[in-house]
Design an enzyme around this catalytic site. Structure first.
Site, PDB file in Angstrom:
ATOM      1  CE1 TYR A  50      -4.312   0.355  -0.390  1.00 29.01           C
ATOM      2  CE2 TYR A  50      -4.346  -1.554   1.054  1.00 29.01           C
ATOM      3  CZ  TYR A  50      -4.986  -0.725   0.153  1.00 29.01           C
ATOM      4  OH  TYR A  50      -6.275  -0.959  -0.206  1.00 29.01           O
ATOM      5  CD  GLU A  52      -4.779   4.952   0.809  1.00 25.13           C
ATOM      6  OE1 GLU A  52      -4.884   5.809   1.698  1.00 25.13           O
ATOM      7  OE2 GLU A  52      -5.605   4.045   0.629  1.00 25.13           O
ATOM      8  CG  ASP A 196      -8.741  10.243 -23.928  1.00 29.51           C
ATOM      9  OD1 ASP A 196      -7.719   9.562 -24.129  1.00 29.51           O
ATOM     10  OD2 ASP A 196      -9.813   9.753 -23.514  1.00 29.51           O
ATOM     11  CB  THR A 222      -4.832   3.752 -21.972  1.00 34.04           C
ATOM     12  OG1 THR A 222      -4.903   3.776 -23.392  1.00 34.04           O
ATOM     13  CG2 THR A 222      -6.171   4.167 -21.402  1.00 34.04           C
ATOM     14  CE  LYS A 225      -7.609   2.168 -25.620  1.00 34.82           C
ATOM     15  NZ  LYS A 225      -7.656   2.843 -24.327  1.00 34.82           N
ATOM     16  NE  ARG A 231      -7.148  -3.645 -19.548  1.00 36.85           N
ATOM     17  CZ  ARG A 231      -7.614  -3.647 -20.798  1.00 36.85           C
ATOM     18  NH1 ARG A 231      -7.128  -4.490 -21.685  1.00 36.85           N
ATOM     19  NH2 ARG A 231      -8.554  -2.815 -21.158  1.00 36.85           N
TER      20      ARG A 231
HETATM   21  N1  DSN Z   1     -12.569   0.458 -24.834  1.00 41.33           N
HETATM   22  C1  DSN Z   1     -11.491   1.191 -25.445  1.00 41.33           C
HETATM   23  C2  DSN Z   1     -11.501   1.077 -26.928  1.00 41.33           C
HETATM   24  O1  DSN Z   1     -11.773  -0.006 -27.390  1.00 41.33           O
HETATM   25  O2  DSN Z   1     -11.213   2.029 -27.640  1.00 41.33           O
HETATM   26  C3  DSN Z   1     -11.443   2.586 -25.027  1.00 41.33           C
HETATM   27  O3  DSN Z   1     -11.491   2.677 -23.640  1.00 41.33           O
END
Ligand code: DSN
Length: 412
Positions: A50, A52, A196, A222, A225, A231
Protein backbone atom coordinates in the site's frame (compact mmCIF):
# COMPACT_ATOMS: atom_id res chain seq x y z
CA UNK A 1 10.16 -17.44 -7.14
CA UNK A 2 8.70 -20.56 -8.80
CA UNK A 3 5.11 -19.99 -9.67
CA UNK A 4 2.73 -22.49 -8.06
CA UNK A 5 -0.23 -23.51 -10.17
CA UNK A 6 -2.48 -25.31 -7.72
CA UNK A 7 -5.67 -23.62 -8.91
CA UNK A 8 -6.09 -25.79 -11.96
CA UNK A 9 -9.47 -24.42 -12.99
CA UNK A 10 -8.26 -20.85 -12.97
CA UNK A 11 -4.99 -21.57 -14.75
CA UNK A 12 -6.79 -23.54 -17.42
CA UNK A 13 -8.78 -20.41 -18.27
CA UNK A 14 -5.58 -18.34 -18.36
CA UNK A 15 -3.85 -20.89 -20.58
CA UNK A 16 -6.88 -20.97 -22.87
CA UNK A 17 -6.73 -17.18 -23.20
CA UNK A 18 -3.00 -17.33 -24.01
CA UNK A 19 -3.71 -19.95 -26.68
CA UNK A 20 -6.56 -17.83 -28.06
CA UNK A 21 -4.25 -14.84 -28.44
CA UNK A 22 -1.67 -16.96 -30.28
CA UNK A 23 -4.32 -18.52 -32.52
CA UNK A 24 -6.33 -15.44 -33.45
CA UNK A 25 -5.31 -12.39 -35.44
CA UNK A 26 -6.03 -9.46 -33.13
CA UNK A 27 -7.37 -6.41 -34.91
CA UNK A 28 -9.14 -4.74 -31.99
CA UNK A 29 -7.64 -1.27 -32.22
CA UNK A 30 -7.31 -0.76 -28.46
CA UNK A 31 -5.43 -3.99 -27.80
CA UNK A 32 -1.78 -5.02 -28.05
CA UNK A 33 0.63 -7.66 -26.74
CA UNK A 34 2.78 -6.40 -23.85
CA UNK A 35 6.35 -7.66 -23.50
CA UNK A 36 7.16 -10.50 -21.10
CA UNK A 37 9.12 -8.06 -18.93
CA UNK A 38 6.08 -5.78 -18.63
CA UNK A 39 3.94 -8.78 -17.67
CA UNK A 40 6.54 -10.08 -15.21
CA UNK A 41 6.51 -6.78 -13.30
CA UNK A 42 2.79 -7.23 -12.62
CA UNK A 43 3.41 -10.58 -10.95
CA UNK A 44 5.84 -9.27 -8.32
CA UNK A 45 5.77 -8.49 -4.59
CA UNK A 46 4.86 -4.90 -5.45
CA UNK A 47 1.25 -6.04 -5.54
CA UNK A 48 1.45 -6.42 -1.75
CA UNK A 49 2.34 -2.81 -1.00
CA UNK A 50 0.00 0.00 0.00
CA UNK A 51 1.42 3.40 -0.91
CA UNK A 52 -1.35 6.00 -0.69
CA UNK A 53 0.16 9.39 -1.43
CA UNK A 54 3.13 10.21 -3.63
CA UNK A 55 6.90 9.50 -3.44
CA UNK A 56 8.33 11.05 -0.28
CA UNK A 57 4.83 11.82 1.07
CA UNK A 58 3.05 8.54 1.77
CA UNK A 59 0.46 7.51 4.34
CA UNK A 60 2.21 4.15 4.93
CA UNK A 61 5.68 3.10 6.08
CA UNK A 62 8.03 0.91 4.05
CA UNK A 63 7.59 2.83 0.80
CA UNK A 64 11.26 3.49 0.00
CA UNK A 65 11.42 0.99 -2.86
CA UNK A 66 8.05 1.72 -4.38
CA UNK A 67 8.97 5.41 -4.23
CA UNK A 68 11.91 4.59 -6.47
CA UNK A 69 9.61 2.70 -8.85
CA UNK A 70 7.09 5.54 -9.07
CA UNK A 71 9.82 8.15 -9.56
CA UNK A 72 11.25 6.10 -12.43
CA UNK A 73 7.84 5.84 -14.06
CA UNK A 74 7.12 9.55 -13.65
CA UNK A 75 10.53 10.62 -14.99
CA UNK A 76 10.29 8.26 -17.93
CA UNK A 77 6.79 9.48 -18.81
CA UNK A 78 7.90 13.11 -18.70
CA UNK A 79 10.97 12.45 -20.81
CA UNK A 80 9.23 10.26 -23.36
CA UNK A 81 6.48 12.78 -24.06
CA UNK A 82 8.36 16.00 -23.28
CA UNK A 83 5.85 16.88 -20.56
CA UNK A 84 6.57 19.04 -17.53
CA UNK A 85 4.87 16.68 -15.08
CA UNK A 86 3.26 13.22 -14.97
CA UNK A 87 0.93 11.30 -12.70
CA UNK A 88 1.28 7.55 -13.27
CA UNK A 89 -1.31 6.35 -10.74
CA UNK A 90 -4.63 6.29 -12.67
CA UNK A 91 -5.88 2.72 -12.80
CA UNK A 92 -7.34 3.22 -16.29
CA UNK A 93 -7.95 5.78 -19.01
CA UNK A 94 -11.40 6.51 -17.67
CA UNK A 95 -9.97 7.07 -14.15
CA UNK A 96 -7.44 9.44 -15.71
CA UNK A 97 -10.26 11.30 -17.44
CA UNK A 98 -12.30 11.58 -14.22
CA UNK A 99 -9.30 13.06 -12.42
CA UNK A 100 -8.47 15.40 -15.32
CA UNK A 101 -12.03 16.73 -15.53
CA UNK A 102 -12.11 17.23 -11.77
CA UNK A 103 -8.76 19.02 -11.96
CA UNK A 104 -9.93 21.49 -14.59
CA UNK A 105 -13.49 22.27 -13.52
CA UNK A 106 -16.16 21.96 -10.87
CA UNK A 107 -19.01 19.44 -11.12
CA UNK A 108 -21.79 20.75 -13.36
CA UNK A 109 -19.39 22.70 -15.58
CA UNK A 110 -19.82 22.75 -19.32
CA UNK A 111 -17.54 20.58 -21.48
CA UNK A 112 -17.40 20.29 -25.27
CA UNK A 113 -16.19 16.94 -26.68
CA UNK A 114 -16.51 14.66 -29.70
CA UNK A 115 -19.72 12.66 -29.89
CA UNK A 116 -19.41 8.94 -29.10
CA UNK A 117 -21.50 8.14 -32.18
CA UNK A 118 -18.85 9.80 -34.34
CA UNK A 119 -15.83 8.20 -32.66
CA UNK A 120 -15.49 9.80 -29.21
CA UNK A 121 -15.38 7.88 -25.92
CA UNK A 122 -17.78 6.82 -23.19
CA UNK A 123 -15.95 8.98 -20.64
CA UNK A 124 -16.37 12.04 -22.87
CA UNK A 125 -19.91 12.69 -21.70
CA UNK A 126 -22.06 9.62 -22.34
CA UNK A 127 -25.31 10.16 -20.42
CA UNK A 128 -24.84 7.00 -18.33
CA UNK A 129 -21.12 7.52 -17.64
CA UNK A 130 -19.85 9.59 -14.65
CA UNK A 131 -18.83 12.28 -17.14
CA UNK A 132 -22.34 12.77 -18.50
CA UNK A 133 -23.87 12.48 -15.04
CA UNK A 134 -21.64 15.03 -13.31
CA UNK A 135 -20.83 17.50 -16.10
CA UNK A 136 -22.85 19.35 -18.72
CA UNK A 137 -21.45 17.84 -21.90
CA UNK A 138 -22.10 19.09 -25.42
CA UNK A 139 -20.81 17.28 -28.48
CA UNK A 140 -19.33 18.16 -31.84
CA UNK A 141 -19.30 15.68 -34.69
CA UNK A 142 -17.83 14.93 -38.08
CA UNK A 143 -18.57 16.59 -41.37
CA UNK A 144 -20.98 14.35 -43.32
CA UNK A 145 -19.01 14.63 -46.58
CA UNK A 146 -15.40 14.32 -45.44
CA UNK A 147 -16.13 12.29 -42.28
CA UNK A 148 -13.47 14.36 -40.52
CA UNK A 149 -13.84 16.61 -37.48
CA UNK A 150 -15.63 19.75 -38.58
CA UNK A 151 -13.38 22.42 -37.04
CA UNK A 152 -15.83 25.17 -38.07
CA UNK A 153 -18.51 23.43 -36.04
CA UNK A 154 -16.10 23.01 -33.09
CA UNK A 155 -15.32 26.72 -33.19
CA UNK A 156 -18.95 27.81 -33.55
CA UNK A 157 -20.03 25.57 -30.68
CA UNK A 158 -17.12 26.63 -28.48
CA UNK A 159 -17.84 30.32 -29.02
CA UNK A 160 -21.55 29.84 -28.40
CA UNK A 161 -21.19 27.59 -25.35
CA UNK A 162 -17.98 28.96 -23.79
CA UNK A 163 -17.22 25.56 -22.18
CA UNK A 164 -14.81 25.33 -19.25
CA UNK A 165 -13.09 22.47 -21.10
CA UNK A 166 -12.66 21.76 -24.78
CA UNK A 167 -11.88 18.05 -25.06
CA UNK A 168 -10.08 16.57 -28.08
CA UNK A 169 -9.58 12.84 -28.45
CA UNK A 170 -11.29 9.78 -29.85
CA UNK A 171 -11.45 6.02 -29.76
CA UNK A 172 -12.75 5.33 -33.26
CA UNK A 173 -11.38 8.08 -35.50
CA UNK A 174 -8.73 7.38 -38.13
CA UNK A 175 -7.61 10.93 -38.95
CA UNK A 176 -5.17 13.33 -37.33
CA UNK A 177 -6.64 15.75 -34.82
CA UNK A 178 -5.33 19.28 -35.30
CA UNK A 179 -4.21 19.96 -31.74
CA UNK A 180 -2.89 23.44 -32.58
CA UNK A 181 -6.28 24.43 -34.03
CA UNK A 182 -8.06 23.01 -30.96
CA UNK A 183 -5.74 25.07 -28.75
CA UNK A 184 -6.53 28.25 -30.69
CA UNK A 185 -10.25 27.64 -30.40
CA UNK A 186 -9.92 26.94 -26.67
CA UNK A 187 -8.04 30.19 -26.22
CA UNK A 188 -10.63 32.14 -28.19
CA UNK A 189 -13.52 30.61 -26.23
CA UNK A 190 -11.87 31.05 -22.82
CA UNK A 191 -11.74 27.25 -22.36
CA UNK A 192 -8.94 24.94 -21.24
CA UNK A 193 -7.88 22.28 -23.72
CA UNK A 194 -7.81 18.68 -22.52
CA UNK A 195 -6.56 15.96 -24.89
CA UNK A 196 -7.27 12.25 -24.45
CA UNK A 197 -4.58 10.53 -26.54
CA UNK A 198 -5.28 6.99 -25.28
CA UNK A 199 -5.34 5.42 -28.72
CA UNK A 200 -2.41 7.21 -30.29
CA UNK A 201 -0.01 7.44 -27.31
CA UNK A 202 2.40 4.87 -28.77
CA UNK A 203 2.42 6.64 -32.14
CA UNK A 204 3.21 9.93 -30.40
CA UNK A 205 5.94 8.21 -28.34
CA UNK A 206 7.39 6.70 -31.51
CA UNK A 207 7.48 10.13 -33.19
CA UNK A 208 5.13 9.21 -36.04
CA UNK A 209 2.11 11.24 -34.92
CA UNK A 210 1.93 14.92 -33.87
CA UNK A 211 2.01 15.36 -30.10
CA UNK A 212 -0.72 17.21 -28.23
CA UNK A 213 1.60 17.88 -25.27
CA UNK A 214 2.88 21.31 -26.45
CA UNK A 215 -0.70 22.45 -27.04
CA UNK A 216 -2.66 21.27 -24.00
CA UNK A 217 -2.15 21.87 -20.28
CA UNK A 218 -3.47 18.38 -19.61
CA UNK A 219 -3.23 15.17 -21.63
CA UNK A 220 -4.58 11.78 -20.57
CA UNK A 221 -3.60 8.42 -22.02
CA UNK A 222 -3.71 4.69 -21.50
CA UNK A 223 -0.56 2.62 -21.38
CA UNK A 224 -1.83 -0.57 -23.01
CA UNK A 225 -2.96 0.38 -26.51
CA UNK A 226 -0.40 1.52 -29.09
CA UNK A 227 2.00 2.22 -26.19
CA UNK A 228 2.09 -1.56 -25.54
CA UNK A 229 2.42 -1.46 -21.76
CA UNK A 230 0.27 -2.81 -18.92
CA UNK A 231 -3.40 -1.90 -18.67
CA UNK A 232 -3.59 1.49 -17.02
CA UNK A 233 -3.90 5.25 -17.26
CA UNK A 234 -1.55 8.19 -17.05
CA UNK A 235 -1.85 11.98 -16.96
CA UNK A 236 0.66 14.46 -18.38
CA UNK A 237 0.36 18.13 -17.49
CA UNK A 238 2.20 21.38 -16.99
CA UNK A 239 3.91 22.41 -13.76
CA UNK A 240 1.03 24.71 -12.85
CA UNK A 241 -1.60 21.96 -13.08
CA UNK A 242 0.20 19.04 -11.37
CA UNK A 243 -0.78 19.94 -7.80
CA UNK A 244 -4.48 19.83 -8.50
CA UNK A 245 -4.09 16.77 -10.78
CA UNK A 246 -2.30 14.86 -8.01
CA UNK A 247 -4.97 15.71 -5.48
CA UNK A 248 -7.77 14.73 -7.88
CA UNK A 249 -6.17 11.33 -8.57
CA UNK A 250 -5.47 10.69 -4.86
CA UNK A 251 -7.47 11.20 -2.71
CA UNK A 252 -9.92 12.50 -5.34
CA UNK A 253 -10.88 9.36 -7.22
CA UNK A 254 -8.54 6.60 -6.04
CA UNK A 255 -7.02 5.13 -2.91
CA UNK A 256 -3.83 3.10 -3.02
CA UNK A 257 -1.93 3.06 -6.31
CA UNK A 258 -1.24 -0.29 -8.02
CA UNK A 259 2.53 -0.30 -7.56
CA UNK A 260 3.04 -3.54 -9.55
CA UNK A 261 1.28 -1.92 -12.51
CA UNK A 262 3.25 1.30 -12.07
CA UNK A 263 6.45 -0.79 -12.25
CA UNK A 264 5.19 -2.31 -15.49
CA UNK A 265 4.38 1.18 -16.79
CA UNK A 266 7.98 2.21 -16.04
CA UNK A 267 9.27 -0.74 -18.07
CA UNK A 268 6.97 0.01 -21.00
CA UNK A 269 7.94 3.69 -20.98
CA UNK A 270 11.61 2.66 -21.17
CA UNK A 271 10.85 0.25 -24.01
CA UNK A 272 9.08 3.04 -25.88
CA UNK A 273 12.27 5.13 -25.83
CA UNK A 274 14.27 2.50 -27.74
CA UNK A 275 14.91 3.03 -31.46
CA UNK A 276 13.11 -0.28 -32.15
CA UNK A 277 9.89 1.23 -30.82
CA UNK A 278 10.03 4.10 -33.32
CA UNK A 279 10.37 1.49 -36.07
CA UNK A 280 7.41 -0.41 -34.60
CA UNK A 281 5.26 2.74 -34.53
CA UNK A 282 6.12 3.56 -38.16
CA UNK A 283 5.28 0.00 -39.23
CA UNK A 284 1.97 0.14 -37.39
CA UNK A 285 1.03 3.17 -39.50
CA UNK A 286 2.25 1.58 -42.75
CA UNK A 287 0.26 -1.55 -41.98
CA UNK A 288 -2.94 0.41 -41.29
CA UNK A 289 -2.56 2.34 -44.56
CA UNK A 290 -1.87 -0.86 -46.51
CA UNK A 291 -4.85 -2.66 -44.96
CA UNK A 292 -7.17 0.28 -45.68
CA UNK A 293 -6.06 0.54 -49.31
CA UNK A 294 -6.34 -3.20 -49.91
CA UNK A 295 -9.83 -3.42 -48.37
CA UNK A 296 -10.94 -0.44 -50.44
CA UNK A 297 -9.54 -2.22 -53.50
CA UNK A 298 -11.87 -5.11 -52.68
CA UNK A 299 -14.91 -2.80 -52.61
CA UNK A 300 -15.23 -2.13 -48.87
CA UNK A 301 -15.83 1.53 -48.10
CA UNK A 302 -13.33 2.99 -45.65
CA UNK A 303 -14.77 5.79 -43.52
CA UNK A 304 -13.14 9.13 -44.51
CA UNK A 305 -11.40 7.32 -47.37
CA UNK A 306 -8.37 6.13 -45.40
CA UNK A 307 -6.32 6.43 -42.24
CA UNK A 308 -3.56 8.53 -40.72
CA UNK A 309 -3.12 6.47 -37.56
CA UNK A 310 -3.20 2.85 -36.41
CA UNK A 311 -6.89 2.26 -37.07
CA UNK A 312 -9.43 2.24 -39.82
CA UNK A 313 -13.19 2.21 -39.80
CA UNK A 314 -14.76 -0.06 -42.38
CA UNK A 315 -18.34 0.57 -43.50
CA UNK A 316 -19.50 -3.04 -43.90
CA UNK A 317 -22.96 -1.72 -44.76
CA UNK A 318 -21.28 -1.01 -48.12
CA UNK A 319 -21.33 -4.77 -48.79
CA UNK A 320 -24.81 -5.17 -47.35
CA UNK A 321 -24.10 -6.58 -43.88
CA UNK A 322 -24.13 -5.27 -40.30
CA UNK A 323 -21.11 -4.73 -38.07
CA UNK A 324 -22.41 -7.46 -35.74
CA UNK A 325 -22.57 -10.03 -38.54
CA UNK A 326 -19.10 -8.99 -39.76
CA UNK A 327 -17.68 -9.35 -36.23
CA UNK A 328 -19.27 -12.79 -35.82
CA UNK A 329 -18.18 -14.14 -39.19
CA UNK A 330 -14.61 -12.89 -38.76
CA UNK A 331 -14.51 -14.34 -35.26
CA UNK A 332 -15.45 -17.70 -36.77
CA UNK A 333 -12.23 -17.63 -38.83
CA UNK A 334 -10.11 -16.38 -35.89
CA UNK A 335 -9.88 -12.74 -36.96
CA UNK A 336 -10.87 -10.62 -33.96
CA UNK A 337 -12.51 -7.22 -34.55
CA UNK A 338 -15.23 -5.14 -32.93
CA UNK A 339 -18.40 -3.82 -34.49
CA UNK A 340 -18.60 -0.06 -34.32
CA UNK A 341 -20.99 2.71 -35.23
CA UNK A 342 -19.86 4.70 -38.23
CA UNK A 343 -20.66 8.42 -38.52
CA UNK A 344 -24.38 9.04 -39.19
CA UNK A 345 -25.04 5.31 -38.73
CA UNK A 346 -28.63 4.27 -39.24
CA UNK A 347 -28.26 0.97 -37.39
CA UNK A 348 -28.47 0.79 -33.57
CA UNK A 349 -25.16 0.46 -31.64
CA UNK A 350 -25.59 -3.27 -30.92
CA UNK A 351 -25.84 -3.91 -34.66
CA UNK A 352 -23.83 -1.03 -36.18
CA UNK A 353 -22.74 -0.61 -39.80
CA UNK A 354 -19.01 -0.65 -39.21
CA UNK A 355 -16.08 -2.57 -37.87
CA UNK A 356 -13.00 -0.95 -36.34
CA UNK A 357 -9.65 -2.48 -37.29
CA UNK A 358 -6.29 -1.60 -35.73
CA UNK A 359 -2.82 -2.83 -36.61
CA UNK A 360 -0.92 -2.31 -33.33
CA UNK A 361 -1.14 -5.93 -32.14
CA UNK A 362 -0.35 -7.61 -35.47
CA UNK A 363 2.62 -5.29 -35.96
CA UNK A 364 3.91 -6.38 -32.55
CA UNK A 365 3.79 -9.96 -33.89
CA UNK A 366 6.14 -8.89 -36.68
CA UNK A 367 3.61 -8.79 -39.50
CA UNK A 368 4.21 -6.33 -42.31
CA UNK A 369 2.39 -4.99 -45.36
CA UNK A 370 2.53 -8.35 -47.21
CA UNK A 371 0.55 -9.89 -44.38
CA UNK A 372 -1.91 -6.97 -44.49
CA UNK A 373 -2.62 -7.63 -48.17
CA UNK A 374 -3.40 -11.28 -47.44
CA UNK A 375 -5.50 -10.29 -44.44
CA UNK A 376 -7.50 -7.79 -46.51
CA UNK A 377 -8.30 -10.53 -49.02
CA UNK A 378 -9.40 -12.92 -46.29
CA UNK A 379 -11.60 -10.27 -44.65
CA UNK A 380 -13.15 -9.32 -48.00
CA UNK A 381 -13.69 -13.01 -48.92
CA UNK A 382 -15.48 -13.73 -45.64
CA UNK A 383 -17.59 -10.56 -45.62
CA UNK A 384 -18.45 -11.01 -49.31
CA UNK A 385 -19.84 -14.52 -48.65
CA UNK A 386 -20.80 -14.56 -44.97
CA UNK A 387 -22.89 -17.73 -45.25
CA UNK A 388 -20.37 -19.73 -47.31
CA UNK A 389 -18.79 -22.36 -45.03
CA UNK A 390 -16.23 -23.39 -47.66
CA UNK A 391 -14.81 -19.83 -47.75
CA UNK A 392 -14.71 -19.75 -43.95
CA UNK A 393 -12.94 -23.11 -43.82
CA UNK A 394 -10.25 -22.02 -46.29
CA UNK A 395 -9.67 -18.67 -44.56
CA UNK A 396 -9.55 -20.33 -41.13
CA UNK A 397 -6.72 -22.51 -42.39
CA UNK A 398 -4.82 -19.57 -43.89
CA UNK A 399 -5.23 -17.54 -40.68
CA UNK A 400 -3.92 -20.48 -38.64
CA UNK A 401 -0.79 -20.68 -40.79
CA UNK A 402 -0.11 -16.97 -40.52
CA UNK A 403 -0.68 -16.95 -36.76
CA UNK A 404 1.64 -19.94 -36.28
CA UNK A 405 4.35 -18.23 -38.34
CA UNK A 406 4.24 -15.18 -36.00
CA UNK A 407 4.26 -16.40 -32.39
CA UNK A 408 3.61 -13.66 -29.83
CA UNK A 409 5.58 -15.10 -26.94
CA UNK A 410 8.52 -17.51 -26.87
CA UNK A 411 7.08 -21.00 -26.65
CA UNK A 412 3.63 -19.56 -27.36
N1 DSN B 1 -12.57 0.46 -24.83
C1 DSN B 1 -11.49 1.19 -25.45
C2 DSN B 1 -11.50 1.08 -26.93
O1 DSN B 1 -11.77 -0.01 -27.39
O2 DSN B 1 -11.21 2.03 -27.64
C3 DSN B 1 -11.44 2.59 -25.03
O3 DSN B 1 -11.49 2.68 -23.64
Amino acid sequence: MNMPRTDETLWRAVDDESARQERQLELIASENHASEEVMAAMGTTLTNKYAEGYPGRRYYGGCEHVDEVEDLARDRARELFGAERANVQPHSGTQANVAALMALCEPGARVLAMSLDHGGHLSHGHAKNFSGVFYEFHHYGLDRESERVDMDQVRDMALALRPKILLAGASAYSRLLDFAAFAEIAEEAGSRLMVDMAHIAGLVAGGVHPSPVPHAPIVTLTTHKTLRGPRGGLILCDAETIKVVNSRVFPGVQGGPLMHVIAAKAIALREARQPAFAVYAARTLENAAALAAALAGRGLRIVSGGTENHLLMVDVGSVGISGQLAEDRLHAVNITVNKNLIPFDERPPMEASGIRLGTAALTTRGMGTDAMLLLADWIADVLGAPEDESVAKRVRGEVAEMAAAHPIYAGG
